[in-house]
Design a protein around this motif. Sequence first.
Motif, PDB file in Angstrom:
ATOM      1  N   ASN A   1      -4.919   2.212  -3.494  1.00  0.00           N
ATOM      2  CA  ASN A   1      -5.728   1.000  -3.360  1.00  0.00           C
ATOM      3  C   ASN A   1      -5.981   0.652  -1.900  1.00  0.00           C
ATOM      4  OD1 ASN A   1      -6.119   0.327  -6.128  1.00  0.00           O
ATOM      5  ND2 ASN A   1      -3.944  -0.171  -6.211  1.00  0.00           N
ATOM      6  N   LYS A   2      -5.825   1.624  -1.024  1.00  0.00           N
ATOM      7  CA  LYS A   2      -6.053   1.457   0.418  1.00  0.00           C
ATOM      8  C   LYS A   2      -5.192   0.344   1.007  1.00  0.00           C
ATOM      9  CE  LYS A   2     -10.694   3.361   0.459  1.00  0.00           C
ATOM     10  NZ  LYS A   2     -10.788   3.904  -0.842  1.00  0.00           N
ATOM     11  N   THR A   3      -3.962   0.238   0.529  1.00  0.00           N
ATOM     12  CA  THR A   3      -3.005  -0.691   1.105  1.00  0.00           C
ATOM     13  C   THR A   3      -2.061   0.107   1.999  1.00  0.00           C
ATOM     14  OG1 THR A   3      -1.556  -0.480  -0.807  1.00  0.00           O
ATOM     15  CG2 THR A   3      -3.153  -2.290  -0.852  1.00  0.00           C
ATOM     16  N   CYS A   4      -1.036  -0.532   2.475  1.00  0.00           N
ATOM     17  CA  CYS A   4      -0.103   0.117   3.396  1.00  0.00           C
ATOM     18  C   CYS A   4       1.286   0.192   2.771  1.00  0.00           C
ATOM     19  CB  CYS A   4      -0.043  -0.632   4.718  1.00  0.00           C
ATOM     20  SG  CYS A   4      -1.592  -0.644   5.617  1.00  0.00           S
TER      21      CYS A   4
ATOM     22  N   LEU B   1       2.468  -5.095   3.721  1.00  0.00           N
ATOM     23  CA  LEU B   1       3.143  -3.793   3.806  1.00  0.00           C
ATOM     24  C   LEU B   1       4.199  -3.722   2.711  1.00  0.00           C
ATOM     25  CD1 LEU B   1       3.928  -3.601   7.637  1.00  0.00           C
ATOM     26  CD2 LEU B   1       1.995  -2.570   6.438  1.00  0.00           C
ATOM     27  N   TRP B   2       4.296  -2.597   2.059  1.00  0.00           N
ATOM     28  CA  TRP B   2       5.383  -2.315   1.143  1.00  0.00           C
ATOM     29  C   TRP B   2       6.196  -1.197   1.764  1.00  0.00           C
ATOM     30  CZ3 TRP B   2       0.487  -3.450  -0.599  1.00  0.00           C
ATOM     31  CH2 TRP B   2       0.373  -4.532  -1.469  1.00  0.00           C
ATOM     32  N   ILE B   3       7.506  -1.380   1.825  1.00  0.00           N
ATOM     33  CA  ILE B   3       8.370  -0.393   2.482  1.00  0.00           C
ATOM     34  C   ILE B   3       9.543  -0.046   1.575  1.00  0.00           C
ATOM     35  CG2 ILE B   3       9.907   0.046   4.441  1.00  0.00           C
ATOM     36  CD1 ILE B   3       8.111  -1.828   6.099  1.00  0.00           C
ATOM     37  N   GLU B   4       9.731   1.237   1.372  1.00  0.00           N
ATOM     38  CA  GLU B   4      10.900   1.751   0.667  1.00  0.00           C
ATOM     39  C   GLU B   4      11.836   2.340   1.720  1.00  0.00           C
ATOM     40  OE1 GLU B   4      13.634   2.612  -2.053  1.00  0.00           O
ATOM     41  OE2 GLU B   4      11.778   1.544  -2.544  1.00  0.00           O
ATOM     42  N   CYS B   5      13.089   1.924   1.708  1.00  0.00           N
ATOM     43  CA  CYS B   5      14.088   2.413   2.674  1.00  0.00           C
ATOM     44  C   CYS B   5      14.942   3.493   2.020  1.00  0.00           C
ATOM     45  CB  CYS B   5      14.993   1.269   3.124  1.00  0.00           C
ATOM     46  SG  CYS B   5      14.125  -0.075   3.934  1.00  0.00           S
ATOM     47  N   LYS B   6      15.221   4.535   2.775  1.00  0.00           N
ATOM     48  CA  LYS B   6      16.080   5.619   2.313  1.00  0.00           C
ATOM     49  C   LYS B   6      17.018   6.021   3.440  1.00  0.00           C
ATOM     50  CE  LYS B   6      14.698   6.233  -1.811  1.00  0.00           C
ATOM     51  NZ  LYS B   6      15.602   5.758  -2.842  1.00  0.00           N
ATOM     52  N   SER B   7      18.200   6.495   3.072  1.00  0.00           N
ATOM     53  CA  SER B   7      19.084   7.073   4.080  1.00  0.00           C
ATOM     54  C   SER B   7      18.421   8.350   4.591  1.00  0.00           C
ATOM     55  CB  SER B   7      20.452   7.383   3.474  1.00  0.00           C
ATOM     56  OG  SER B   7      20.332   8.437   2.531  1.00  0.00           O
TER      57      SER B   7
ATOM     58  N   GLN C   1       9.728   5.437  -7.758  1.00  0.00           N
ATOM     59  CA  GLN C   1       9.394   4.955  -6.414  1.00  0.00           C
ATOM     60  C   GLN C   1       8.167   5.669  -5.872  1.00  0.00           C
ATOM     61  OE1 GLN C   1      13.228   5.837  -4.740  1.00  0.00           O
ATOM     62  NE2 GLN C   1      13.885   3.694  -4.797  1.00  0.00           N
ATOM     63  N   ASN C   2       8.121   6.963  -6.063  1.00  0.00           N
ATOM     64  CA  ASN C   2       6.971   7.740  -5.619  1.00  0.00           C
ATOM     65  C   ASN C   2       5.688   7.281  -6.311  1.00  0.00           C
ATOM     66  OD1 ASN C   2       5.950   9.886  -3.936  1.00  0.00           O
ATOM     67  ND2 ASN C   2       5.637  11.035  -5.812  1.00  0.00           N
ATOM     68  N   SER C   3       5.777   6.971  -7.598  1.00  0.00           N
ATOM     69  CA  SER C   3       4.611   6.483  -8.342  1.00  0.00           C
ATOM     70  C   SER C   3       4.118   5.153  -7.779  1.00  0.00           C
ATOM     71  CB  SER C   3       4.953   6.320  -9.825  1.00  0.00           C
ATOM     72  OG  SER C   3       5.141   7.570 -10.416  1.00  0.00           O
ATOM     73  N   TRP C   4       5.040   4.225  -7.529  1.00  0.00           N
ATOM     74  CA  TRP C   4       4.654   2.935  -6.950  1.00  0.00           C
ATOM     75  C   TRP C   4       3.933   3.135  -5.616  1.00  0.00           C
ATOM     76  CZ3 TRP C   4       4.066  -2.028  -8.080  1.00  0.00           C
ATOM     77  CH2 TRP C   4       4.704  -2.559  -9.198  1.00  0.00           C
ATOM     78  N   LEU C   5       4.530   3.915  -4.717  1.00  0.00           N
ATOM     79  CA  LEU C   5       3.946   4.106  -3.391  1.00  0.00           C
ATOM     80  C   LEU C   5       2.588   4.792  -3.479  1.00  0.00           C
ATOM     81  CD1 LEU C   5       7.167   5.129  -1.429  1.00  0.00           C
ATOM     82  CD2 LEU C   5       5.996   2.921  -1.360  1.00  0.00           C
ATOM     83  N   SER C   6       2.476   5.776  -4.358  1.00  0.00           N
ATOM     84  CA  SER C   6       1.199   6.475  -4.524  1.00  0.00           C
ATOM     85  C   SER C   6       0.119   5.527  -5.035  1.00  0.00           C
ATOM     86  CB  SER C   6       1.351   7.645  -5.496  1.00  0.00           C
ATOM     87  OG  SER C   6       2.178   8.625  -4.939  1.00  0.00           O
TER      88      SER C   6
END
Length: 116
Positions: A94-97, A69-75, A84-89
Amino acid sequence: MPDLTTAQKVLATAMKESELQDAILELAERLGWYVHAERPARTIQGWRTPIQGKPGYPDLTLCRLGTILWIECKSERGRLTEEQNSWLSDLNANKTCAHWFRPSAWLSGEIERLLL
């Protein structure tokens, strides 16, 4: 914001990104996830997170039993940067989480359900 009580909404708004990250890390470790997080350090130029590579990598990488799992935390009011949006997209392509969460997701139990 997920369905929260008025008190939970107040708590979500007051919760800092670092507090959300600490809560996720603590739960993940308790549930047997391997965790990786990079923390900023104070330099002469202010707070910096030294990295090598493309900026925007998610705050947390969790691994357990073949699941990553990759998780980006935001307030609660925080916004994803373009990087950040590019990384998550790209990670999700690649069908990851790859996820990003606000404190409201913590208080609603959404994050706990994901980690269980």
